[in-house]
Write a protein that holds these residues in place. Structure first.
Motif, PDB file in Angstrom:
ATOM      1  N   UNK A   1       0.836  -1.208   0.000  1.00  0.00           N
ATOM      2  CA  UNK A   1       0.000   0.000   0.000  1.00  0.00           C
ATOM      3  C   UNK A   1       0.870   1.257   0.000  1.00  0.00           C
ATOM      4  N   UNK A   2       1.927   1.252   0.797  1.00  0.00           N
ATOM      5  CA  UNK A   2       2.829   2.399   0.814  1.00  0.00           C
ATOM      6  C   UNK A   2       3.514   2.613  -0.515  1.00  0.00           C
ATOM      7  N   UNK A   3       3.925   1.509  -1.160  1.00  0.00           N
ATOM      8  CA  UNK A   3       4.554   1.616  -2.472  1.00  0.00           C
ATOM      9  C   UNK A   3       3.581   2.170  -3.508  1.00  0.00           C
ATOM     10  N   UNK A   4       2.298   1.798  -3.391  1.00  0.00           N
ATOM     11  CA  UNK A   4       1.297   2.309  -4.323  1.00  0.00           C
ATOM     12  C   UNK A   4       1.009   3.786  -4.088  1.00  0.00           C
ATOM     13  N   UNK A   5       1.177   4.251  -2.835  1.00  0.00           N
ATOM     14  CA  UNK A   5       0.932   5.659  -2.540  1.00  0.00           C
ATOM     15  C   UNK A   5       2.031   6.565  -3.094  1.00  0.00           C
ATOM     16  N   UNK A   6       3.235   6.052  -3.179  1.00  0.00           N
ATOM     17  CA  UNK A   6       4.345   6.927  -3.551  1.00  0.00           C
ATOM     18  C   UNK A   6       4.203   7.552  -4.937  1.00  0.00           C
ATOM     19  N   UNK A   7       3.773   6.813  -5.970  1.00  0.00           N
ATOM     20  CA  UNK A   7       3.613   7.463  -7.279  1.00  0.00           C
ATOM     21  C   UNK A   7       2.553   8.554  -7.290  1.00  0.00           C
TER      22      UNK A   7
END
Length: 277
Positions: free
Chosen positions: A94-100
């Motif tokens: 979820x955090x990786x998806x938020x970064x972009x």
């Protein structure tokens, strides 16, 4: 099952027991040396191109086994189970998806919002590992792999760790505490990340009061570094801090509640019992 009364009771998926605490301390010590060794070595030169281009791969190679050691130590001690590992993977994704979704060129980065709240609910050890894994996963997702990656992983890991160390509060006081921490963490993250490239060439003249001087004293270089950060970095750090502040104030209580419900249903602290049919 873990219960929650008037006072907050921490549900920690990763408990900092002795072996994992030692591994975490070693990771932090290695990372701290990776950030600061140019300030401690007399005559460190100014390189061209990417800073730490030579030592960053070695730091990355050392970092991953040490992070794995933190998790394995907890698994062997019974402090982390399959449910905690699954939750770690979900939150890192979820955090990786938020970064972009953030505009990195202006410092607006929503990824740290979820990291801070997750570490608050699930503990400092969980937050440390989650911070490093989130930045690693997001770098693979956004093609952001480079010599800066191990330093970003360490800085994010420290953000998660200290979020898990905050004092016990509940309600509005807790949300405001996390919002203030988000501001401080957003500013300090940028300050720490400047160290990965500043000694090797920060785009300023060597003779200026903003540049690293290999012949100067540690105190002088620290003064130059603070001046460099205030002059060049605040434009990126303040939007990151404001993003953390706004997201925590707007969605903090809802996300904290969802995380606590997930941790409560997972019952990380509940002993496994076998009964006869």
């Amino acid at each position: 099952m873990t219960t929650f009364g008037a006072l907050p009771q921490r549900t920690t998926a990763v408990r900092l027991r002795l072996r994992s605490a030692i591994a975490l301390a070693v990771v932090s010590l290695v990372g701290l040396m990776g950030f600061t060794w140019p300030l401690l070595v007399s005559g460190a030169g100014r390189g061209e191109g990417f800073a730490h281009a030579n030592d960053a791969p070695w730091l990355f190679v050392a970092l991953l086994p040490l992070l794995l050691a933190v998790v394995l130590a907890e698994i062997s001690d019974g402090g982390m189970d399959a449910k905690a590992i699954a939750l770690l993977g979900v939150l890192a994704a979820c955090g990786a998806a938020l970064r972009p979704l953030g505009t990195g060129t202006t410092g607006v980065e929503p990824v740290y919002f979820l990291l801070i709240l997750s570490a608050r609910v699930l503990g400092r050890g969980f937050g440390f590992v989650l911070g490093a894994l989130t930045l690693f996963a997001s770098a693979l997702l956004t093609a952001g792999v480079g010599p800066w990656l191990p330093f970003q992983m360490l800085a994010a890991a420290w953000v998660g760790f200290f979020a898990g160390c905050l004092p016990p509060l509940r309600g509005r006081a807790e949300v405001w505490m996390l919002a203030v921490y988000g501001v401080v963490a957003g500013l300090l993250y940028g300050l720490v990340m400047n160290l990965w490239f500043w000694p090797f060439g920060a785009g300023v003249e060597v003779a200026s009061n903003l540049a690293f001087d290999p012949q100067a004293s540690l105190v002088t270089n620290v003064r130059h570094f603070i001046a460099f950060d205030l002059t060049t970095s605040l434009g990126y750090d303040i939007p990151r801090a404001v993003t953390n502040l706004v997201l925590v104030l707007v969605a903090g209580r809802a996300v904290l509640g969802a995380l606590r419900r997930a941790a409560r249903r997972a019952a990380f602290d509940a002993p496994v019992e076998f009964k006869e049919a």
